[in-house]
Design an enzyme around this catalytic site. Structure first.
Site, PDB file in Angstrom:
ATOM      1  N   ASN A   9       0.699  -1.102   0.125  1.00 15.42           N
ATOM      2  CA  ASN A   9       0.124   0.067  -0.111  1.00 15.42           C
ATOM      3  C   ASN A   9       0.858   1.396   0.104  1.00 15.42           C
ATOM      4  O   ASN A   9       1.513   1.568   1.056  1.00 15.42           O
ATOM      5  CB  ASN A   9      -0.895  -0.105   0.986  1.00 15.42           C
ATOM      6  CG  ASN A   9      -1.825   1.294   1.334  1.00 15.42           C
ATOM      7  OD1 ASN A   9      -1.583   2.300   0.556  1.00 15.42           O
ATOM      8  ND2 ASN A   9      -2.594   1.145   2.135  1.00 15.42           N
ATOM      9  N   LYS A  11       0.260   4.211   0.260  1.00 15.28           N
ATOM     10  CA  LYS A  11       0.091   5.288   1.476  1.00 15.28           C
ATOM     11  C   LYS A  11       0.570   4.979   2.816  1.00 15.28           C
ATOM     12  O   LYS A  11       0.438   5.699   3.521  1.00 15.28           O
ATOM     13  CB  LYS A  11      -1.455   5.722   1.406  1.00 15.28           C
ATOM     14  CG  LYS A  11      -1.902   6.017  -0.095  1.00 15.28           C
ATOM     15  CD  LYS A  11      -3.342   6.042  -0.082  1.00 15.28           C
ATOM     16  CE  LYS A  11      -4.046   6.580  -1.154  1.00 15.28           C
ATOM     17  NZ  LYS A  11      -5.483   6.819  -1.297  1.00 15.28           N
ATOM     18  N   CYS A  12       1.018   3.428   3.039  1.00 12.43           N
ATOM     19  CA  CYS A  12       1.497   3.344   4.304  1.00 12.43           C
ATOM     20  C   CYS A  12       3.016   3.292   4.661  1.00 12.43           C
ATOM     21  O   CYS A  12       3.639   2.907   3.829  1.00 12.43           O
ATOM     22  CB  CYS A  12       1.036   1.748   4.558  1.00 12.43           C
ATOM     23  SG  CYS A  12       1.409   0.914   5.713  1.00 12.43           S
ATOM     24  N   SER A  13       3.360   3.965   5.390  1.00 11.31           N
ATOM     25  CA  SER A  13       4.729   4.206   5.914  1.00 11.31           C
ATOM     26  C   SER A  13       5.494   2.929   6.138  1.00 11.31           C
ATOM     27  O   SER A  13       6.678   2.697   5.585  1.00 11.31           O
ATOM     28  CB  SER A  13       4.941   5.152   7.038  1.00 11.31           C
ATOM     29  OG  SER A  13       4.343   4.682   8.244  1.00 11.31           O
ATOM     30  N   ARG A  16       5.841   1.251   2.713  1.00 11.37           N
ATOM     31  CA  ARG A  16       7.048   1.752   1.980  1.00 11.37           C
ATOM     32  C   ARG A  16       8.409   1.421   2.547  1.00 11.37           C
ATOM     33  O   ARG A  16       9.328   1.123   1.761  1.00 11.37           O
ATOM     34  CB  ARG A  16       6.999   3.345   1.921  1.00 11.37           C
ATOM     35  CG  ARG A  16       5.514   3.720   0.940  1.00 11.37           C
ATOM     36  CD  ARG A  16       5.531   5.558   0.981  1.00 11.37           C
ATOM     37  NE  ARG A  16       5.913   5.985   2.056  1.00 11.37           N
ATOM     38  CZ  ARG A  16       4.703   6.526   2.880  1.00 11.37           C
ATOM     39  NH1 ARG A  16       3.413   6.220   2.687  1.00 11.37           N
ATOM     40  NH2 ARG A  16       5.080   7.133   4.095  1.00 11.37           N
TER      41      ARG A  16
END
Length: 121
Positions: A9, A11-13, A16
């Site tokens: 995802n 958007k997920c730190s 990432r």
């Protein structure tokens, strides 16, 4: 080195971080945005087997429709939970990394290091 796949995802730190750790290690990684390209019931069932997890173990509660969908109901079967995860992939916890030696839900994010070549994990 074998291939790695991440259910990611962007958007997920945490997701990432895990993706960057894989890239920094020089492994070939296939990125699958599992919310845009959800796993099928068969893929999810296979993934759970490789992970050694039950569907309930892979449910994400925070910032998802978990409560609205009633996924906390202990009467729900594994098949019903898998169907809900396929229909609403946002409730699948992330990131999941598949590698030549198996698979792991990388939470906490540092568990990704156990999957890298040369690790003892």
């Amino acid at each position: 080195m074998g291939d790695y796949t991440i259910w990611h995802n962007p958007k997920c730190s945490t997701s990432r971080f895990v993706l960057q750790a894989l890239r920094d290690a020089g492994v070939h990684v296939t990125v699958r945005d599992y919310q845009k390209e959800p796993p099928s019931e068969a893929e999810l069932t296979d993934a759970l087997a490789v992970l050694g997890m039950s569907p309930r173990d892979l449910l994400r509660r925070r910032n998802t429709p978990y409560d609205e969908l009633g996924l906390g109901d202990p009467a729900l079967s594994d098949q019903a939970l898998i169907a809900a995860m396929v229909a609403h992939p946002v409730v699948i916890e992330r990131p999941v990394v598949f590698c030549p030696t198996g698979a792991r839900l990388c939470r906490p994010k540092e568990t990704v290091f156990d999957l890298l070549p040369g690790s003892a994990g």
